[in-house]
Scaffold this motif. Structure first.
Motif, short mmCIF file in Angstrom:
data_model
loop_
_atom_site.label_atom_id
_atom_site.label_comp_id
_atom_site.label_asym_id
_atom_site.label_seq_id
_atom_site.Cartn_x
_atom_site.Cartn_y
_atom_site.Cartn_z
N LEU A 172 0.89 -1.26 0.07
CA LEU A 172 -0.07 -0.06 -0.03
C LEU A 172 0.96 1.18 -0.01
O LEU A 172 0.60 2.18 -0.62
CB LEU A 172 -0.98 -0.04 1.19
CG LEU A 172 -1.82 1.27 1.24
CD1 LEU A 172 -2.58 1.37 0.27
CD2 LEU A 172 -2.58 1.18 2.67
N GLU A 173 1.92 1.42 0.89
CA GLU A 173 2.66 2.54 0.90
C GLU A 173 3.47 2.57 -0.56
O GLU A 173 3.68 3.80 -0.93
CB GLU A 173 3.74 2.30 2.11
CG GLU A 173 3.36 2.27 3.36
CD GLU A 173 2.37 3.69 3.58
OE1 GLU A 173 2.66 4.67 3.19
OE2 GLU A 173 1.32 3.43 4.30
N GLN A 174 4.04 1.59 -1.03
CA GLN A 174 4.64 1.63 -2.27
C GLN A 174 3.61 2.30 -3.37
O GLN A 174 3.84 3.01 -4.16
CB GLN A 174 5.07 0.20 -2.72
CG GLN A 174 6.14 -0.20 -2.07
CD GLN A 174 6.70 -1.74 -2.46
OE1 GLN A 174 5.94 -2.23 -2.95
NE2 GLN A 174 7.68 -2.13 -1.65
N SER A 175 2.40 1.61 -3.35
CA SER A 175 1.11 2.14 -4.22
C SER A 175 1.27 3.70 -4.27
O SER A 175 0.95 4.43 -5.36
CB SER A 175 0.11 1.34 -4.13
OG SER A 175 0.16 -0.14 -4.59
N LEU A 176 0.93 3.95 -2.94
CA LEU A 176 0.58 5.44 -2.67
C LEU A 176 1.77 6.41 -3.13
O LEU A 176 1.47 7.39 -3.81
CB LEU A 176 0.35 5.76 -1.01
CG LEU A 176 -1.15 5.21 -0.71
CD1 LEU A 176 -0.80 5.26 0.85
CD2 LEU A 176 -2.08 5.91 -1.25
N ARG A 177 2.80 5.97 -2.96
CA ARG A 177 3.99 6.78 -3.28
C ARG A 177 4.09 6.84 -4.82
O ARG A 177 4.37 7.79 -5.43
CB ARG A 177 5.42 6.05 -2.81
CG ARG A 177 6.63 7.01 -3.29
CD ARG A 177 7.74 6.19 -2.55
NE ARG A 177 8.17 4.93 -3.01
CZ ARG A 177 8.04 3.95 -2.30
NH1 ARG A 177 7.58 3.86 -1.20
NH2 ARG A 177 8.38 2.78 -2.80
N ARG A 178 3.93 5.75 -5.50
CA ARG A 178 3.80 5.77 -7.07
C ARG A 178 2.61 6.50 -7.52
O ARG A 178 2.88 7.12 -8.66
CB ARG A 178 3.67 4.22 -7.65
CG ARG A 178 4.80 3.18 -7.38
CD ARG A 178 4.37 2.08 -7.51
NE ARG A 178 5.49 0.91 -7.19
CZ ARG A 178 5.12 -0.40 -7.30
NH1 ARG A 178 3.85 -0.86 -7.35
NH2 ARG A 178 6.20 -1.24 -6.84
N LEU A 179 1.76 6.33 -6.95
CA LEU A 179 0.52 7.02 -7.59
C LEU A 179 0.40 8.67 -7.33
O LEU A 179 -0.16 9.44 -7.51
CB LEU A 179 -0.88 6.53 -7.00
CG LEU A 179 -1.03 5.07 -7.51
CD1 LEU A 179 -2.16 4.59 -6.93
CD2 LEU A 179 -1.66 5.22 -8.91
N GLN A 180 1.53 9.08 -6.19
CA GLN A 180 1.77 10.50 -5.85
C GLN A 180 0.25 10.75 -5.05
O GLN A 180 -0.29 11.89 -5.13
CB GLN A 180 1.85 11.43 -6.69
CG GLN A 180 3.04 11.12 -7.55
CD GLN A 180 3.50 11.99 -8.72
OE1 GLN A 180 3.55 13.32 -8.53
NE2 GLN A 180 4.12 11.51 -9.65
N ALA A 181 -0.02 10.06 -4.25
CA ALA A 181 -1.45 10.26 -3.63
C ALA A 181 -1.23 9.86 -1.95
O ALA A 181 -0.46 9.19 -1.70
CB ALA A 181 -2.55 9.30 -3.99
#
Length: 278
Positions: free
Chosen positions: A50-59
């Motif tokens: 989840l943390e990786q996804s949020l970072r990639r998505l800039q969200a």
């Protein structure tokens, strides 16, 4: 079009990177969804993803976070067990990192029902919905269960995995059929600008099919569903994303684009990858 479907493992993270760049400055206008790829692994890994996804998505949050590709008969048990991914979904929602949670899958409707029967309070469930599905291991026939429980049905693969049924049906017939079902949204993949333009044109002129029109489409589909060759995501490993079979020590499709991307990149599943030279 405001619903965006993505996943932690698509293109080994590049899809989330690209989507994050594309939504920069307009994030609040989008309904942002991505999926977590524990495939039965534990809650701690899910939170890392989840943390990786949020970072990639800039969200700073997702509108919807879903368990990706529930495929195996024991996936519901692995999901709900102590320290399973269910705990991660609950924690992420409590912390405000996600607004809604759900799961996806395209292998078998009974596996979806088993996920629902874990008792976890899902907000959404994503599944393939098209005229072929209506006649073969049908997810469509389970949609009323979701409606009764107040869970949002999300339809995917309206034109099949890669558009294989086009020729038997037109793209407009397939999309209109899927959009006429009681779904919260219909998710259709777009690989070329002209497909985006086609889908926009169909959506802008959309009129739901009548009950009779939908039944005619289902009848037209029947001669093509017996062996599942138009729905290989149900009957083969062709559409299985690599993290799922690896987690269960099952074979993977070495011809799959995503498997090739995984093999030739630095992996993050915690497992050695097969030697493609064999």
């Amino acid at each position: 079009m405001t619903f965006y479907d993505c996943c932690w493992e698509y293109s080994r993270g590049k899809s989330e990177d690209w989507l994050g760049k594309g939504l920069k400055g307009v994030r609040e206008k989008a309904f942002l969804m991505t999926k977590v790829c524990t495939h039965g692994r534990d809650a701690a890994l899910a939170m890392q993803m989840l943390e990786q996804s949020l970072r990639r998505l800039q969200a700073d949050h997702l509108d919807l976070w879903q368990i990706h590709g529930v495929t195996c008969q024991n996936d519901p048990d692995l999901f709900i067990r102590s320290n399973g991914a269910a705990e991660a979904l609950h924690k992420a929602k409590q912390e405000g990192k996600v607004r809604f949670v759900g799961f996806t899958g395209h292998k078998g409707p009974d596996i979806h029902l088993a996920m629902l029967n874990t008792g976890f309070p899902f907000d959404a469930v994503q599944m393939p919905l098209n005229p072929l599905d209506a006649n073969f291991f049908s997810f469509e026939k389970k949609v009323p269960v979701l409606v009764e429980r107040g869970i949002a049905p999300l339809g995917m693969k309206p034109i099949g995995g890669h558009g294989e049924p086009v020729g038997v049906f037109t793209a407009e017939e397939l999309l209109r059929y899927a959009m006429s079902l009681p779904v919260a949204t219909t998710i259709s993949g777009v690989s070329e600008p002209h497909i985006l333009e086609q889908n926009l044109k169909i959506a802008q002129a959309f009129v739901p099919m009548t009950t009779q029109e939908m039944e005619v489409i289902r009848e037209r589909a029947k001669p093509y569903v017996g062996d599942g060759h138009f729905e290989l995501y149900k009957t083969s490993i062709k559409f299985d994303n690599p993290e799922a079979p690896l987690a269960h020590e099952f074979p993977i499709d070495m011809q799959s684009v995503e498997v090739k991307q995984m093999v030739y990149s630095t992996g993050n599943s915690g497992r050695p990858y097969p030697d493609v030279s064999q």
